[in-house]
Design an enzyme around this catalytic site. Structure first.
Site, mmCIF file in Angstrom:
data_model
loop_
_atom_site.group_PDB
_atom_site.id
_atom_site.type_symbol
_atom_site.label_atom_id
_atom_site.label_comp_id
_atom_site.label_asym_id
_atom_site.label_seq_id
_atom_site.Cartn_x
_atom_site.Cartn_y
_atom_site.Cartn_z
ATOM 1 N N ASP A 193 0.991 -1.103 0.111
ATOM 2 C CA ASP A 193 -0.020 -0.056 -0.056
ATOM 3 C C ASP A 193 0.761 1.332 -0.144
ATOM 4 O O ASP A 193 2.097 1.223 0.472
ATOM 5 C CB ASP A 193 -0.985 0.054 1.212
ATOM 6 C CG ASP A 193 -2.065 0.960 1.035
ATOM 7 O OD1 ASP A 193 -3.267 0.243 1.020
ATOM 8 O OD2 ASP A 193 -1.964 2.050 0.856
ATOM 9 N N ASP A 202 3.808 2.617 -4.662
ATOM 10 C CA ASP A 202 2.795 2.955 -5.379
ATOM 11 C C ASP A 202 2.399 1.931 -6.358
ATOM 12 O O ASP A 202 3.204 1.596 -7.333
ATOM 13 C CB ASP A 202 3.416 4.538 -6.192
ATOM 14 C CG ASP A 202 2.137 5.065 -6.968
ATOM 15 O OD1 ASP A 202 1.216 4.393 -7.301
ATOM 16 O OD2 ASP A 202 2.516 6.285 -7.323
ATOM 17 N N ASN A 250 -5.526 -4.628 -6.069
ATOM 18 C CA ASN A 250 -7.093 -4.027 -5.655
ATOM 19 C C ASN A 250 -6.818 -2.465 -5.239
ATOM 20 O O ASN A 250 -7.715 -1.874 -5.079
ATOM 21 C CB ASN A 250 -7.260 -4.577 -4.198
ATOM 22 C CG ASN A 250 -8.124 -3.959 -3.316
ATOM 23 O OD1 ASN A 250 -9.397 -4.084 -3.712
ATOM 24 N ND2 ASN A 250 -7.738 -3.611 -2.373
ATOM 25 N N TYR A 290 -13.502 7.742 -12.822
ATOM 26 C CA TYR A 290 -13.329 6.460 -11.971
ATOM 27 C C TYR A 290 -14.222 5.364 -12.712
ATOM 28 O O TYR A 290 -13.714 4.165 -12.974
ATOM 29 C CB TYR A 290 -14.104 6.570 -10.499
ATOM 30 C CG TYR A 290 -14.194 5.641 -9.651
ATOM 31 C CD1 TYR A 290 -13.113 5.219 -8.887
ATOM 32 C CD2 TYR A 290 -15.136 4.836 -9.535
ATOM 33 C CE1 TYR A 290 -12.982 4.034 -8.173
ATOM 34 C CE2 TYR A 290 -15.261 3.822 -8.536
ATOM 35 C CZ TYR A 290 -14.266 3.370 -7.963
ATOM 36 O OH TYR A 290 -14.237 2.419 -7.091
ATOM 37 N N LYS A 297 -12.644 1.877 -14.331
ATOM 38 C CA LYS A 297 -13.096 0.372 -13.820
ATOM 39 C C LYS A 297 -13.536 -0.487 -14.898
ATOM 40 O O LYS A 297 -13.410 -1.549 -15.250
ATOM 41 C CB LYS A 297 -14.254 0.552 -12.795
ATOM 42 C CG LYS A 297 -13.456 1.197 -11.568
ATOM 43 C CD LYS A 297 -12.412 0.478 -10.911
ATOM 44 C CE LYS A 297 -12.067 0.938 -9.737
ATOM 45 N NZ LYS A 297 -11.126 0.003 -8.961
ATOM 46 N N THR A 301 -15.808 1.377 3.455
ATOM 47 C CA THR A 301 -14.406 1.457 3.411
ATOM 48 C C THR A 301 -14.072 2.785 3.689
ATOM 49 O O THR A 301 -14.697 3.805 3.811
ATOM 50 C CB THR A 301 -13.767 0.838 2.124
ATOM 51 O OG1 THR A 301 -14.165 1.784 1.102
ATOM 52 C CG2 THR A 301 -14.541 -0.558 1.718
HETATM 53 N N1 LIG Z 1 -15.880 0.979 -1.092
HETATM 54 C C1 LIG Z 1 -16.478 0.860 -2.441
HETATM 55 O O1 LIG Z 1 -17.869 1.045 -2.243
HETATM 56 C C2 LIG Z 1 -15.920 0.388 -3.631
HETATM 57 C C3 LIG Z 1 -17.014 -0.116 -4.573
HETATM 58 C C4 LIG Z 1 -16.187 -0.585 -5.809
HETATM 59 C C5 LIG Z 1 -15.004 -1.027 -6.090
HETATM 60 N N2 LIG Z 1 -14.035 -0.234 -5.093
HETATM 61 C C6 LIG Z 1 -12.828 -0.692 -5.280
HETATM 62 O O2 LIG Z 1 -12.151 -1.152 -4.228
HETATM 63 C C7 LIG Z 1 -10.651 -1.285 -4.084
HETATM 64 C C8 LIG Z 1 -10.372 -1.030 -2.766
HETATM 65 O O3 LIG Z 1 -11.006 0.130 -2.076
HETATM 66 P P1 LIG Z 1 -11.630 0.227 -0.758
HETATM 67 O O4 LIG Z 1 -13.174 0.652 -1.171
HETATM 68 O O5 LIG Z 1 -11.257 -0.909 0.160
HETATM 69 O O6 LIG Z 1 -11.289 1.734 -0.166
HETATM 70 P P2 LIG Z 1 -10.025 2.032 0.840
HETATM 71 O O7 LIG Z 1 -9.656 3.595 0.491
HETATM 72 O O8 LIG Z 1 -10.319 1.501 2.060
HETATM 73 O O9 LIG Z 1 -8.774 1.308 0.345
HETATM 74 C C9 LIG Z 1 -8.052 1.437 -0.586
HETATM 75 C C10 LIG Z 1 -6.428 1.468 -0.575
HETATM 76 O O10 LIG Z 1 -5.737 1.603 -1.724
HETATM 77 C C11 LIG Z 1 -4.652 2.521 -1.289
HETATM 78 N N3 LIG Z 1 -4.152 3.010 -2.442
HETATM 79 C C12 LIG Z 1 -4.563 3.955 -2.923
HETATM 80 N N4 LIG Z 1 -3.838 4.430 -3.942
HETATM 81 C C13 LIG Z 1 -2.736 3.786 -3.983
HETATM 82 C C14 LIG Z 1 -1.425 3.742 -4.695
HETATM 83 N N5 LIG Z 1 -1.412 4.435 -5.791
HETATM 84 N N6 LIG Z 1 -0.595 2.604 -4.473
HETATM 85 C C15 LIG Z 1 -0.785 1.973 -3.380
HETATM 86 N N7 LIG Z 1 -1.775 2.046 -2.804
HETATM 87 C C16 LIG Z 1 -2.594 2.860 -3.034
HETATM 88 C C17 LIG Z 1 -4.962 3.306 -0.102
HETATM 89 O O11 LIG Z 1 -4.113 3.905 0.575
HETATM 90 C C18 LIG Z 1 -6.007 2.364 0.754
HETATM 91 O O12 LIG Z 1 -5.373 1.917 1.690
HETATM 92 C C19 LIG Z 1 -10.456 -0.008 -5.051
HETATM 93 O O13 LIG Z 1 -10.002 -0.508 -6.260
HETATM 94 C C20 LIG Z 1 -11.853 0.883 -5.112
HETATM 95 O O14 LIG Z 1 -12.097 1.459 -6.524
HETATM 96 C C21 LIG Z 1 -14.588 0.034 -3.699
#
Ligand SMILES: NC(=O)c1ccc[n+]([C@@H]2O[C@H](COP(=O)([O-])OP(=O)(O)OC[C@H]3O[C@@H](n4cnc5c(N)ncnc54)[C@H](O)[C@@H]3O)[C@@H](O)[C@H]2O)c1
Length: 271
Positions: free
Chosen positions: A42, A67, A94, A161, A165, A196
């Protein structure tokens, strides 16, 4: 095996990006409980807490900051898995960001589009590029990418976004063709609305206004999802449970993406 799980990833090595929070963290804990040794990656230092939680539960984990959109960092994560644990069988790409929400569609600028595409889409490509050869060399396994219901059609997130996706879903289809008989499967998981770090402001705002129940209003199941529920879908795609599933986008959204908006005639209330 480390604990409560059923050993679906016993003897496997997994790398999970975005593992400091939300879906990535829940998946890291679940994969480890199913027997995987895990590299948790992360940009946030707090990813160390995920590794610590896994170790406290009796599992093996290494935390790495970097990153997900930077090629050297992604190839470094793959190398760390190989050097520290000897193999790589699963890569869960992810990490994701929503980008800045400055105004609407026509106020969005190229800088924001590029920032979102770099992490969400190019990051997934880099994961495939570097993880696939390592997984093949380890005797096969699976890549899972987090897409979103936002990638299936518009309306579930900002335009860049959603486009990023949709790109992930297409990337997964192309990669499945490219990986052919390599022994590496690839699929996308498409979460609906999950509480989240990413959606915390939305949930907090709804709670402040006392309208939290409205969050699930458009969902057939009447609720948003939990990160652990997406982790279970990712585990299915990462493990041999999905041995003949390849190049697919699996919606884990309570059924949200199954219908266009519908106005129900009076008397046809949803149960
Ligand atoms: N939460 C939702 O409703 C939802 C819905 C659909 C898809 N998603 C997807 O799920 C995935 C996880 O997101 P989440 O909801 O758990 O959110 P979150 O913000 O809790 O977790 C995302 C994590 O990714 C890390 N991150 C972001 N950019 C980064 C980078 N460049 N390098 C390394 N780490 C990085 C952040 O520090 C964070 O820890 C994402 O791809 C998001 O688009 C989330």
């Amino acid at each position: 095996m480390t604990g409560s799980g059923g050993g679906l990833l016993e003897g496997k090595v997994a790398c999970i990006t975005g593992a400091a929070s939300g879906i990535g963290r829940a998946s890291a804990l679940l994969f480890a409980s199913e027997g995987a040794k895990v590299v948790v990656f992360d940009r946030a230092d707090s990813v160390r807490e995920t590794a610590e939680a896994i170790r406290e539960a009796g599992g093996e984990a290494i935390a790495l900051t970097g990153d997900a959109g930077e090629e050297a960092d992604v190839s470094g994560a793959v190398a760390t898995a190989q050097e520290s644990f000897g193999d790589l069988h699963v890569f869960f790409a992810n990490a994701g960001i929503t980008g800045t929400a400055r105004g609407g569609f026509f106020d969005s600028d190229a800088e924001n589009w590029l920032a979102v595409l770099r992490v969400n889409l190019v990051g997934a490509f880099l994961a495939v590029k570097h993880a696939a050869p390592a997984i093949e060399a380890s005797g096969g396994g699976a890549i899972v990418c987090t897409a979103s219901v936002a990638g299936l059609r518009s309306g579930a997130g900002p335009a860049p976004y959603s486009a990023s996706k949709a790109g992930v879903i297409n990337l997964v289809q192309t990669a499945a063709q490219q990986l052919g008989r390599s022994g590496v499967r690839i699929n996308a998981v498409c979460p609906g609305l999950i509480e989240t770090g990413m959606t915390a402001p939305l949930y907090e705002n709804a709670r402040t206004k006392g309208v939290e129940d409205r969050i699930g209003l458009l969902n057939p199941m009447g609720r948003g999802g939990d990160a652990k529920e997406i982790a279970k879908a990712a585990l299915f795609l990462a493990s041999d449970m999905s041995s003949y599933v390849n190049g697919q986008a699996l919606a884990a959204d309570g059924g949200l993406s199954t219908s266009h908006p519908v106005t129900r005639p009076p008397g046809q209330a949803k149960r």
